[in-house]
Each structure stands twice: as structure tokens, then as C-alpha cells.
Design an enzyme around this catalytic site. Structure first.
Site, mmCIF file in Angstrom:
data_model
loop_
_atom_site.group_PDB
_atom_site.id
_atom_site.type_symbol
_atom_site.label_atom_id
_atom_site.label_comp_id
_atom_site.label_asym_id
_atom_site.label_seq_id
_atom_site.Cartn_x
_atom_site.Cartn_y
_atom_site.Cartn_z
ATOM 1 C CG ASP A 195 14.522 0.653 -35.982
ATOM 2 O OD1 ASP A 195 15.173 0.085 -36.869
ATOM 3 O OD2 ASP A 195 15.026 1.447 -35.162
ATOM 4 C CG ASP B 190 20.609 -0.788 -33.532
ATOM 5 O OD1 ASP B 190 20.909 -1.330 -32.458
ATOM 6 O OD2 ASP B 190 21.120 -1.098 -34.620
#
Length: 356
Positions: free
Chosen positions: A36, A38
Site C-alpha cells: 500500500d 499512503d
């Protein structure tokens, strides 16, 4: 979707804790690491300490990496440029975004050139144009669908047009439903918060949610890697970890973003990772990662249930304390309130923000 060969169950089901406890590097058990962005690699536009070095080390070792993000405000090429500018060389083909996945899904379901009302950033409009669809801005243009993604400039008028279009019969596609976005100043409203506005106005849910925790981004990445195991690294239990479990992949929760130790202890089975670490050092350093759940009496710690609370006693590595707490919290119906039974336990709980 069907998970890749060799990745048909969650890490907990396949004995992932045994691998972590063997003393080897976590990363050595996988051919692909899917990050991922953020909260894992960066916060908004600032790299998280150690992230650039961790990805560089993977590249130096010749390991395959990919990036899967629910943020629909940038195109894959823009995300790759952003990463490269931070010192993380990335190719657009390594980046999977919910905006691109939404556009591809709509392309497969609508005739070429169909109008789609867009609520979100220019990146979502660009992805729709790239697959031959026509972005529009008002319900008067009779859109064949509504595509809603995160955009910092989304306002009331955008949501009003989408509401009118959905009421007129246009199917409603949400790129994702993340309630918040991580930032250096703390969590900020995400696309899920904007979706909630329309959900309230329309008294219904979106017809389709494309991004995590739906498994499509992860299964797509894993298929590209071919045979071998895939590890998903994320900071959110409700999107990254649940999405990985739905895709049948092992997952590592890093505590650099949204989900914290308190949320981990309260997590339902569908949101439980195979491993936890403070940051990406856990990929390489066996001392910086732990398999969860552990045992309630391992690593120098013991966890008991007293007066409706989890009591941590003993001394040892804080991560082992967290694994022991998970073992008891996940096997009982007790509300995961925690208190310390020793000075060392108090320090361990403070390291995870569980001393409040």
C-alpha cells in the site's frame, strides 16, 4: 477471483507464524511484495522514514515489488513519478490504482464513448478517457454511470449532480470507501466520507465498490508475479489486511499509518494480519517483526484475563507482548482493555499507545 497457485489461504491458516518464528527474514518467504502507499511508503507526499531504503534493498536483491492504492486522485504514471521523485524507482506497470481499476471495469460494462459522471480528481477522468469512455459533470448529460473517487476539490455541487444521476437510474461505482486518509497532521476525510454523504442523501449503498478490501488489486498483482508467494504490506486493517485475506494472501501490518495496536486487538477474524511490525524494517530484521497471534505465555510475557481486562505481565520484546495480547484478545469475548502487571509491561503498552 481465483488466488494464484500457492496462495489459497490466509497466512494464519498456512502456518505463517511458524515461518516467522524460525529466525529467518520474512521477505525470503515471498517472490512478490505488494505495498500500500499512503501510510506505508509515504504520508501524502513525504516518504516515511526507512521506506525508501527498504524498497531500494528489495530492488538491490532483485525482488519483485508492486504498489496497490485506493487513492484515486493520481494516475498510475503519476504515482510512479511521485515514487521515483522520492527515491523509489517505480514503473507505471508496477502501480495498481482504484481509479484505473474502476475505469477498466466500466469499459467492460459500457459501450465505447458512453458518458460517465465523475465525482473526483482529474486522474479518474483521465483513466476513463484512456479506456474510451467520456467523462461528464452533470446529470443533464444523461450519464450511463456515476464514478466516485477521492478528490480534494470535491464539493456540494459535484455530490448533488451525482445524487440526481443515481436517482435517475445511473449505476453508482465507488473507487473505494476509505473513511480517512493518513497525513502528517493525522487522519483526514477520505473517499469513504464523501461516499457517506451520498449514501445518506440516497439512503442506499453504491452498486459497486472497486478498491480494497475487494481483492481485485491484490489478485491482479499476484497474477503478474506468476508462481510463488505474495506478501501484502499495509497500514489499514479494514482495507489492506482484509483485502489481502480475501485474496488469499499473507499480510504484514505496519504501524506507520492508520490502524494501531488497539484496533488490532479488537479486529475481527477477517481483518487479522499474519505479521505485525512497527515499520518496514520487519521485512528484513527478524527482531523487528512478529507473527500474530502468538502464545499467551511466550517471549517472557504472560497474558491473563482478570476483571474483564487483559493483564500483561513479565518482560521481553514489545512485539512479543503484542502477539501474546492478540492470542488472548482474539480467543475471548472480552473487550480488549489492557493493563500492565509489571513495570516492563507498562513500558511495552506505552510503546503501542495502549497505556491510556
Amino acid at each position: 477471483m481465483t488466488a494464484p497457485a500457492g496462495d489459497t489461504a490466509s497466512g494464519a491458516d498456512r502456518g505463517a507464524p511458524d515461518r516467522a518464528g524460525a529466525g529467518g527474514r520474512l521477505v525470503d518467504g515471498y517472490v512478490l511484495v505488494v505495498f500500500d502507499l499512503d501510510g506505508v511508503i509515504y504520508l501524502i507526499d513525504r516518504p516515511i522514514p526507512g521506506a525508501v531504503e527498504a524498497v531500494a534493498r528489495l530492488h538491490d536483491e532483485g525482488r519483485a515489488v508492486a504498489y496497490a492504492t485506493n487513492n484515486a486522485s493520481r494516475r498510475s504514471s503519476e504515482v510512479a513519478d511521485l515514487l521515483t521523485g522520492m527515491g523509489v524507482p517505480a514503473r507505471p506497470t508496477e502501480v495498481l490504482t482504484s481509479a484505473a481499476a474502476t475505469a477498466e471495469l466500466l469499459r467492460d460494462r459500457l459501450p465505447a464513448g458512453a458518458p460517465v459522471l465523475v465525482v473526483g480528481a482529474e486522474a479518474l477522468r483521465a483513466e476513463l478517457r484512456a479506456v474510451g469512455l467520456r467523462p461528464v459533470s452533470t446529470a443533464d448529460e444523461e450519464p450511463a454511470a456515476v464514478a466516485q473517487g477521492y478528490g480534494p476539490q470535491v464539493g456540494w455541487s459535484d455530490l448533488a449532480e451525482a445524487s440526481l444521476a443515481v436517482r435517475a437510474g445511473a449505476p453508482w461505482y465507488a473507487t473505494n470507501t476509505d473513511r480517512t486518509l493518513p497525513s502528517p497532521r493525522g487522519p483526514l476525510p477520505g473517499n469513504g466520507s464523501l461516499v457517506a454523504v451520498l449514501r445518506t442523501a440516497l439512503n442506499r449503498d453504491p452498486d459497486v465498490v472497486v478498491g480494497k478490501p475487494e481483492p481485485a488489486l491484490f489478485t491482479t498483482a499476484a497474477r503478474r508475479a506468476g508462481s510463488g508467494r505474495t506478501l501484502v504490506v499495509g497500514d489499514r486493517l479494514d482495507t489492506d489486511i482484509e483485502g489481502a485475506r480475501r485474496a488469499g494472501l499473507d499480510s504484514l501490518l505496519v504501524l506507520t499509518g492508520v490502524s494501531d495496536a488497539a484496533e488490532l486487538l479488537a479486529a475481527p477474524e477477517s481483518r487479522r494480519p499474519a505479521y505485525v511490525s512497527f515499520d518496514l524494517a520487519g521485512l528484513f530484521d527478524p527482531a523487528a517483526v512478529v507473527a500474530v497471534p502468538g502464545r499467551p505465555d511466550a517471549g517472557g510475557w504472560s497474558v491473563t484475563v482478570t476483571g474483564g481486562e487483559l493483564v500483561l505481565d513479565g518482560a521481553g520484546r514489545p512485539l512479543d507482548a503484542l502477539a501474546a495480547l492478540c492470542a488472548v484478545a482474539w480467543s475471548t469475548s472480552v473487550d480488549p482493555r489492557v493493563r500492565a502487571g509489571s513495570a516492563q509491561a507498562a513500558e511495552a503498552l506505552a510503546a503501542f499507545g495502549l497505556d491510556g
